[in-house]
Design a protein around this motif. Sequence first.
Motif, mmCIF file in Angstrom:
data_model
loop_
_atom_site.group_PDB
_atom_site.id
_atom_site.type_symbol
_atom_site.label_atom_id
_atom_site.label_comp_id
_atom_site.label_asym_id
_atom_site.label_seq_id
_atom_site.Cartn_x
_atom_site.Cartn_y
_atom_site.Cartn_z
ATOM 1 N N VAL A 148 -44.640 35.218 97.596
ATOM 2 C CA VAL A 148 -43.911 34.706 96.480
ATOM 3 C C VAL A 148 -42.855 33.501 96.925
ATOM 4 C CG1 VAL A 148 -42.091 34.995 94.852
ATOM 5 C CG2 VAL A 148 -44.279 36.513 94.767
ATOM 6 N N SER A 190 -44.948 30.558 98.729
ATOM 7 C CA SER A 190 -45.865 29.797 97.931
ATOM 8 C C SER A 190 -45.272 28.827 96.676
ATOM 9 C CB SER A 190 -47.036 30.650 97.293
ATOM 10 O OG SER A 190 -47.425 31.403 97.934
ATOM 11 N N ARG A 191 -43.812 29.195 96.387
ATOM 12 C CA ARG A 191 -43.329 28.938 95.331
ATOM 13 C C ARG A 191 -43.294 27.392 95.209
ATOM 14 N NH1 ARG A 191 -37.747 32.023 94.229
ATOM 15 N NH2 ARG A 191 -37.344 31.030 92.106
ATOM 16 N N ASN A 192 -43.026 26.708 96.366
ATOM 17 C CA ASN A 192 -43.116 25.305 96.327
ATOM 18 C C ASN A 192 -44.528 25.022 96.867
ATOM 19 O OD1 ASN A 192 -42.794 22.677 96.940
ATOM 20 N ND2 ASN A 192 -40.745 22.815 98.145
#
Lengths: 308, 366
Positions: free
Chosen positions: A283, A286-288
């Motif tokens: 999380v 990978s958010r960006n």
Amino acid sequence: MDIDLLSNIFFATVRCGTPLLLVAMGELVCEKSGVLNLGQEGMMLFGAVIGFIVALSTGSLWLGVVLAILAGMLLSSLFALVALVFNANQVATGLALTIFGVGLSSFVGAAWVGKPLTGFEPIVIPWLSDIPLIGRMLFAQDILVYLSFALFAVVAWTLLKSRVGLIIQAVGENPNAASAMGLPVLFVRTLAVLFGGAMAGLAGAYLSLAYTPMWAENMSAGRGWIALALVVFASWRVWRLLLGAYLFGFASILYLVAQGVGLAIPSNLLAMLPYVATIVVLVLLSRNALRTRLYAPVSLGQPWQSGH
Amino acid sequence: MLLSLEPRGQESRAMLWFSPLLAAVLTLVSGSLLFIALGLDPLLTLHTLLIAPVSDMYGVSELMVKTLPILLCALGLAVAYQARIWNIGAEGQLLIGALAGSAVAVNVIDIESRWILALILLVGVAAGAAWAGLTAWLRTHFNANEILTSIMLNYIALNLLLYFVHGPLKDPAGMNFPESAMFGDASRLPLLTEDGRVHAGVYFALLALVAVWVLLQRSFVGFQIKVLGLDKRAAGFVGFREKGLIWLALLISGGLAGLAGVCEVTGPIGQLVPQVSPGYGYAAITVAFLGRLNPLGILFSSLLMALLYLGGESAQMTLNLPQAITQLFQGMMLFFLLACDVLILYRPRLKLRWARRQMAAVPGAV
């Protein structure tokens, strides 16, 4: 917390992180060349069972290690055939490899469950291992852990400094351009996949011959999958892979820490920690979306054929 | 190379359906070779594996019992895979469905009302959907890869189940075995036959089969799901909401897996045990691919997979073969399927040296 406990935690962290580091290095090289192989878990299990059977029946641990590596390569060559030559979907092929490897290893190993084996013993290096805190962690491990340090150095150097590393990267970033320059794209990718298989087999051997010298069904317990997450965590950079592997090693031994400081948490709940940690890490990393796209090899997971 | 692959230029419809059959045949052939290598009579072993288990009515009813959870999970996976959402989490969603349903069931053992069963089933479906919803949330909000998150959630679900079955849900009168109390009669799915274990869950499976077929083949939402799977950008251009579709596909997928789980505990098992599922959720992945993500195809492939499960049990009992033979065949079949699928887009050509020379001699031929 006393210094002995900390020293023990460091020691166990490295032990626990080693199989993750081994598989993740193989997968990193594989992904750098543009191939996504989700079959790590299956290859690891097959390596573990073959290594164990060979070691127990011949009495030679090293022969077990060698054949475990070959076992991993054998399965990865199936992947290479279907995904690279036949151009099948890499995600589905990798899944198939894991399902096949899990089944094959349970089938082959059914008669070997629970048999005792004396695995690799720790090699304690005098004086150095007496250094407080980090002495035991670095100098009282078994030979396969030392081997993982050496392999890390080789992989890091190869990827960062060598011509071979450049070739792998070129093939993964832009196979068409690499091919136009005369690089044998499929050949490089096949070698990368085979290397991934070898490392997964070695990681399996580490589990069944050193970490817990025995064979049990599904003994890798998702480490092959965690290693895949580790590569994302590392943003495909080799030094962060090392950090990540030991971070996850630490997450998996937290139950020891909990016991050490006298916390009574049910073991099944603590056993979830590495998996929860994997999700949290995914999380955060990978958010960006842009960042993932920047670091991931451009042609990752895409089939490629010459002449297109 | 002796064999070369020549692009067909377009998909071969015939191969689309021929390839799974070919994969099954190749699995049987390599299975036979394996049996010969193990010193077993291949025909006898295949008979034990695939024919003996269903040679009487009881066997057929057991086949239906085993087909049910696999079919439900695979139907759900088909919806997700059509959208190219790689949900590997059917196993975890099934376990959570079973766990949540059981948590209700052990608290209502004394209640006689039939509505209790409906409540339990609903809770199971909702829990499975919610577990898959986690994957959807992680994917749509944080862009986290659904393959990895759903796998991790499988391991977490299994540990949760073990925790509850060893702890809060353990039967106080159960001699310390890790099992819940047996559910009350009102919480059990009614049996359909006098002998055998076929239960009312079969109706749910048939309902799900029709519903998924209508959804995928006849509805606009199903069309959107397929477009998303084929070309994400195209789906975006025509204004299909990607996030909404991901949620929908995963919720349906998880709900059906949850239903499979809760049907297992309220049906044949009757209590919560650690081994609710011998890997049905993973088997469903193979089944979904083998059935070409088509509900009817999935019906046949789940029957085949259930047969393999039964055969694994009978091979263990009569031939002393490891039960893992089921997973081994599963893996082989999926592998062969993917390999055979090359025939959909490519035509194999035998390339013998003399043939090439002959071709070269004819002007105009390559």
